[in-house]
Design a protein around this motif. Structure first.
Motif, PDB file in Angstrom:
ATOM      1  N   GLN A 185       0.840  -1.191   0.000  1.00 53.56           N
ATOM      2  CA  GLN A 185       0.000   0.000   0.000  1.00 53.56           C
ATOM      3  C   GLN A 185       0.885   1.254   0.000  1.00 53.56           C
ATOM      4  OE1 GLN A 185      -0.314  -2.447   2.294  1.00 53.56           O
ATOM      5  NE2 GLN A 185      -2.312  -3.376   1.918  1.00 53.56           N
ATOM      6  N   PRO A 186       0.559   2.258  -0.819  1.00 55.56           N
ATOM      7  CA  PRO A 186       1.394   3.469  -0.875  1.00 55.56           C
ATOM      8  C   PRO A 186       1.183   4.359   0.354  1.00 55.56           C
ATOM      9  CG  PRO A 186      -0.505   3.711  -2.313  1.00 55.56           C
ATOM     10  CD  PRO A 186      -0.558   2.299  -1.793  1.00 55.56           C
ATOM     11  N   ILE A 187       2.285   4.836   0.920  1.00 59.35           N
ATOM     12  CA  ILE A 187       2.235   5.681   2.115  1.00 59.35           C
ATOM     13  C   ILE A 187       3.181   6.864   1.960  1.00 59.35           C
ATOM     14  CG2 ILE A 187       1.616   3.783   3.667  1.00 59.35           C
ATOM     15  CD1 ILE A 187       4.603   3.773   4.568  1.00 59.35           C
ATOM     16  N   ALA A 244     -17.387   1.600  12.281  1.00 58.07           N
ATOM     17  CA  ALA A 244     -17.592   3.044  12.138  1.00 58.07           C
ATOM     18  C   ALA A 244     -17.029   3.596  10.840  1.00 58.07           C
ATOM     19  CB  ALA A 244     -16.952   3.774  13.320  1.00 58.07           C
ATOM     20  N   TYR A 245     -15.858   3.086  10.412  1.00 58.78           N
ATOM     21  CA  TYR A 245     -15.103   3.705   9.327  1.00 58.78           C
ATOM     22  C   TYR A 245     -14.943   2.839   8.079  1.00 58.78           C
ATOM     23  CZ  TYR A 245     -13.584   6.630  13.294  1.00 58.78           C
ATOM     24  OH  TYR A 245     -13.533   7.435  14.402  1.00 58.78           O
ATOM     25  N   GLY A 246     -15.361   1.597   8.152  1.00 55.53           N
ATOM     26  CA  GLY A 246     -15.218   0.712   7.008  1.00 55.53           C
ATOM     27  C   GLY A 246     -14.089  -0.281   7.189  1.00 55.53           C
ATOM     28  N   PRO A 247     -13.947  -1.209   6.241  1.00 52.40           N
ATOM     29  CA  PRO A 247     -12.981  -2.309   6.394  1.00 52.40           C
ATOM     30  C   PRO A 247     -11.546  -1.820   6.588  1.00 52.40           C
ATOM     31  CG  PRO A 247     -14.443  -2.693   4.532  1.00 52.40           C
ATOM     32  CD  PRO A 247     -14.696  -1.288   4.982  1.00 52.40           C
ATOM     33  N   TYR A 248     -10.794  -2.591   7.340  1.00 49.08           N
ATOM     34  CA  TYR A 248      -9.361  -2.360   7.506  1.00 49.08           C
ATOM     35  C   TYR A 248      -8.690  -2.663   6.179  1.00 49.08           C
ATOM     36  CZ  TYR A 248      -4.789  -2.503   9.885  1.00 49.08           C
ATOM     37  OH  TYR A 248      -3.495  -2.266  10.292  1.00 49.08           O
ATOM     38  N   ARG A 249      -7.912  -1.710   5.646  1.00 50.71           N
ATOM     39  CA  ARG A 249      -7.412  -1.813   4.276  1.00 50.71           C
ATOM     40  C   ARG A 249      -5.947  -2.239   4.195  1.00 50.71           C
ATOM     41  NH1 ARG A 249     -10.978   1.418   1.008  1.00 50.71           N
ATOM     42  NH2 ARG A 249      -9.581   0.958  -0.750  1.00 50.71           N
ATOM     43  N   ILE A 301      -6.132   7.934   4.706  1.00 48.17           N
ATOM     44  CA  ILE A 301      -6.140   9.293   4.157  1.00 48.17           C
ATOM     45  C   ILE A 301      -5.211  10.115   5.032  1.00 48.17           C
ATOM     46  CG2 ILE A 301      -8.427   9.139   3.102  1.00 48.17           C
ATOM     47  CD1 ILE A 301      -8.107  11.326   6.121  1.00 48.17           C
ATOM     48  N   THR A 302      -4.584  11.114   4.440  1.00 50.98           N
ATOM     49  CA  THR A 302      -3.591  11.930   5.147  1.00 50.98           C
ATOM     50  C   THR A 302      -3.857  13.400   4.841  1.00 50.98           C
ATOM     51  OG1 THR A 302      -1.954  10.177   4.818  1.00 50.98           O
ATOM     52  CG2 THR A 302      -1.118  12.324   5.504  1.00 50.98           C
ATOM     53  N   CYS A 303      -3.757  14.247   5.853  1.00 52.36           N
ATOM     54  CA  CYS A 303      -3.883  15.681   5.606  1.00 52.36           C
ATOM     55  C   CYS A 303      -2.850  16.093   4.560  1.00 52.36           C
ATOM     56  CB  CYS A 303      -3.695  16.470   6.898  1.00 52.36           C
ATOM     57  SG  CYS A 303      -2.078  16.297   7.690  1.00 52.36           S
ATOM     58  N   SER A 304      -3.245  16.923   3.615  1.00 50.43           N
ATOM     59  CA  SER A 304      -2.344  17.311   2.539  1.00 50.43           C
ATOM     60  C   SER A 304      -1.310  18.329   2.990  1.00 50.43           C
ATOM     61  CB  SER A 304      -3.131  17.862   1.346  1.00 50.43           C
ATOM     62  OG  SER A 304      -3.864  19.013   1.734  1.00 50.43           O
ATOM     63  N   GLU A 398     -17.882   6.485   3.355  1.00 53.35           N
ATOM     64  CA  GLU A 398     -17.809   6.697   1.914  1.00 53.35           C
ATOM     65  C   GLU A 398     -16.622   7.593   1.562  1.00 53.35           C
ATOM     66  OE1 GLU A 398     -20.491   9.283  -0.998  1.00 53.35           O
ATOM     67  OE2 GLU A 398     -21.559   7.481  -0.305  1.00 53.35           O
ATOM     68  N   PHE A 399     -16.372   8.599   2.386  1.00 51.77           N
ATOM     69  CA  PHE A 399     -15.232   9.502   2.164  1.00 51.77           C
ATOM     70  C   PHE A 399     -13.907   8.747   2.235  1.00 51.77           C
ATOM     71  CE2 PHE A 399     -11.963  12.331   4.022  1.00 51.77           C
ATOM     72  CZ  PHE A 399     -11.898  13.299   3.026  1.00 51.77           C
ATOM     73  N   LEU A 400     -13.754   7.919   3.266  1.00 53.37           N
ATOM     74  CA  LEU A 400     -12.524   7.151   3.426  1.00 53.37           C
ATOM     75  C   LEU A 400     -12.326   6.178   2.270  1.00 53.37           C
ATOM     76  CD1 LEU A 400     -12.805   6.474   7.257  1.00 53.37           C
ATOM     77  CD2 LEU A 400     -10.988   7.796   6.156  1.00 53.37           C
ATOM     78  N   ASP A 401     -13.394   5.651   1.750  1.00 53.50           N
ATOM     79  CA  ASP A 401     -13.294   4.735   0.620  1.00 53.50           C
ATOM     80  C   ASP A 401     -12.922   5.473  -0.664  1.00 53.50           C
ATOM     81  OD1 ASP A 401     -13.732   2.032  -0.583  1.00 53.50           O
ATOM     82  OD2 ASP A 401     -15.332   3.087  -1.637  1.00 53.50           O
ATOM     83  N   GLU A 402     -13.558   6.615  -0.881  1.00 49.42           N
ATOM     84  CA  GLU A 402     -13.316   7.358  -2.118  1.00 49.42           C
ATOM     85  C   GLU A 402     -11.896   7.938  -2.168  1.00 49.42           C
ATOM     86  OE1 GLU A 402     -15.064  11.310  -4.454  1.00 49.42           O
ATOM     87  OE2 GLU A 402     -16.395  10.099  -3.176  1.00 49.42           O
ATOM     88  N   TYR A 403     -11.373   8.362  -1.027  1.00 50.75           N
ATOM     89  CA  TYR A 403     -10.062   9.012  -0.995  1.00 50.75           C
ATOM     90  C   TYR A 403      -8.972   8.114  -0.402  1.00 50.75           C
ATOM     91  CZ  TYR A 403     -12.301  13.379  -2.333  1.00 50.75           C
ATOM     92  OH  TYR A 403     -12.991  14.354  -3.027  1.00 50.75           O
ATOM     93  N   ALA A 404      -9.197   6.814  -0.376  1.00 53.87           N
ATOM     94  CA  ALA A 404      -8.224   5.893   0.210  1.00 53.87           C
ATOM     95  C   ALA A 404      -6.850   6.058  -0.431  1.00 53.87           C
ATOM     96  CB  ALA A 404      -8.706   4.455   0.050  1.00 53.87           C
TER      97      ALA A 404
END
Length: 532
Positions: A185-187, A244-249, A301-304, A398-404
């Motif tokens: 996964q990219p970090i 609360a936040y969706g699946p562990y990715r 997701i990470t603050c830009s 949905e936000f966390l999924d879209e901007y994963a």
């Protein structure tokens, strides 16, 4: 001089990073090896690769297997690109380097302690706070992301824990062992990690909502029982955050114990966790819950930009509330919110130098301060109350999924929540995120007829420059025993706003605003009912 401005990531993209290091020189406190970067051009005519690398000495640079020129001045490692790279061109750079990695003046960097060698990925005094550059060349900003391979050589009897999953362990026959970890996964660079010591592994399998994955805790053998007992509710935390936040990715949940006394660090899948919190009790369970939640808020997701650190730390601090609610019930959540709400009102501004800051415009020296963490958490609580649970949890998932695996801004978050919920979130973000201070509301006066209750709601400001608009307030009509007779949510605007509700016919009642503390504002209130 340094390269780690976000704009470099508009022109060049680091697709994959391999860090190959010998971490065996405990006496000299040095590391040696190379980093291999696969770099792709995003625009035409790129004739220079600027990388961040501080303190360490570069011995040589190879481009696609050929030795090439470079300069290294301060934190800036510059590699001329001949011929220039055009859009889509990919080249591989191998950079040999070594030396004593740096440590931040106050918090973060590289540490040597007894038989431990490890790093913490941010520096509180460093600017930017990203601290990948203290141990490998990178674009050290919040925008750039790459996948990683870690090839770490340790003394025999030692173990290296890094991000991702362990691919292999090899005895080199010379008193050293090589550990290879893969993180697909990219970090961002600051979330890469390594910790070396005489570790054992406490491991089990967690059944998640979408897949099963390993949980691995790196700890000294003598502390393994204490760690198991301290982490007895880790599975419950994982479950709470997935719900609360969706699946562990990620491919693994990981914590590695280090002798650090200033807190923990949310390295992706390899959280650096302080040894003092492995004490055989549940005293510090909200700390590991906080760090675990970063696998969604901060790592997924990470603050830009570091000025918007509330997107990482405010949400992780709110996640402590959520973990408490999942484990101990709603009352425990409310008690935690009430306690921290009171702390914000009494001491918040003093703990950030007597200043009131907007959450989305945090000055560098206060990035990791009280406002970001505690007021950030309270603002997320307010967002939950503003939207209601159903919309709140569905839209953030949905936000966390879209901007994963992407950097995000507060504006992107606002716009997504508006589109997802059908609620214009501009007033909330303008009031709670983009300006400093907080409001307080109270009943100025009210009038009551058989079918109409008119209430004038007065709004007061605590260091906020503008009045809040579309402010949702739950109005409760309460009898003298404290029982709620009727409740309805209204929306107030400006300094004074008269609102009307269709109240039932009642002989007598009290009017109470926001009885359930859904919006934590600039005041607290306790109800006392005196009866005879």
């Amino acid at each position: 001089m340094r390269a780690a401005t976000p704009t470099i990531s508009d022109s060049l993209d680091i697709l994959h990073t391999t860090v190959h290091l010998e971490i065996t020189d405990y006496a000299g406190k040095t590391i040696n090896g190379y980093a291999e970067l696969e770099v792709q051009a995003k625009v035409d005519g790129m004739d220079l690769l600027p990388l961040d690398l501080m303190t360490l000495t570069v011995d040589s640079v190879w481009m696609d297997g050929v030795s090439t020129a470079f300069t290294h001045a301060g934190e800036l490692l510059s590699i001329p690109l001949t011929p220039a790279m055009n859009t889509g061109d990919t080249r591989t750079f191998r950079i040999f380097y070594g030396g004593e990695p740096d440590q931040d003046a106050s918090w973060g960097g590289w540490y040597w302690s007894g038989d431990y060698s490890y790093q913490m990925g941010v520096g509180f005094d460093a600017d930017p706070h990203n601290f990948g550059r203290i141990w490998f060349p990178c674009f050290d900003n919040f925008i750039e992301r790459s996948s990683f391979t870690f090839e770490i050589i340790t003394p025999s009897g030692y173990k290296a824990f890094c991000g991702g999953t362990l691919e292999s362990e090899s005895d080199n026959g010379d008193g050293t062992t090589t550990w290879i970890w893969q993180l697909p996964q990219p970090i961002p660079s600051y979330l890469a990690s390594v910790a070396v010591s005489t570790y054992s592994t406490v491991a089990w399998q967690h059944t998640g909502i979408a897949s099963d994955y390993p949980v691995q805790l790196g700890v000294k053998p003598s502390d393994s029982t204490k760690m198991k007992n301290s982490f007895i509710n880790l599975d419950a935390a994982i479950e709470a955050f997935e719900n609360a936040y969706g699946p562990y990715r990620w491919d693994r949940v990981g914590f590695t114990v280090v002798p650090f006394f200033g807190g923990a660090m949310e390295h992706a899948t390899n959280i650096a966790y302080p040894s003092f919190a492995v004490d055989n009790t549940l005293t510090w369970e909200t700390l590991y819950a906080h760090e675990l939640s970063h696998m969604w808020w901060g790592d997924l997701i990470t603050c830009s930009d570091q000025s918007e650190m509330w997107l990482n730390e405010g949400w992780a601090s709110f996640s402590e509330y959520l973990f408490t609610e999942a484990l101990y019930g709603r009352k425990a959540y409310e008690d935690m919110v009430k306690e921290q709400h009171l702390e914000i009102i009494h001491y918040g501004f003093a703990r950030d130098g007597g200043n009131y800051f907007p959450l989305a415009e945090m000055p560098h020296e206060y990035t990791y301060g009280f406002t970001t963490y505690t007021r950030g958490a309270m603002t997320v609580h307010n967002l939950r109350g503003y939207m209601g649970d159903e919309l709140f949890f569905s839209c953030i998932t949905e936000f966390l999924d879209e901007y994963a695996f992407q950097p995000v801004t507060s504006e992107q978050f606002r716009d997504h929540l508006s589109e997802c919920s059908g609620i214009d979130m501009t007033p909330f973000f303008d009031g709670w995120i983009f300006q400093a201070g907080t409001p307080a509301v109270e009943v100025d006066y009210f009038s009551y007829t058989a079918d109409d209750l008119g209430i004038c709601i007065e709004q007061k400001l605590n260091h906020a420059p503008d009045y809040f608009t579309n402010y949702p307030i739950e109005v409760s009509l309460v009898d003298k025993q404290g029982h709620t007779l009727y409740a309805e949510t209204v929306h107030a605007n400006g300094p004074n706003d008269e609102v009307h509700i269709n109240a039932p016919a009642l002989d007598s009642f009290y009017v109470v605003l926001d009885r359930n503390n859904l919006i934590a504002d600039a005041v607290t209130a306790d109800e006392i009912f005196l009866t005879t």
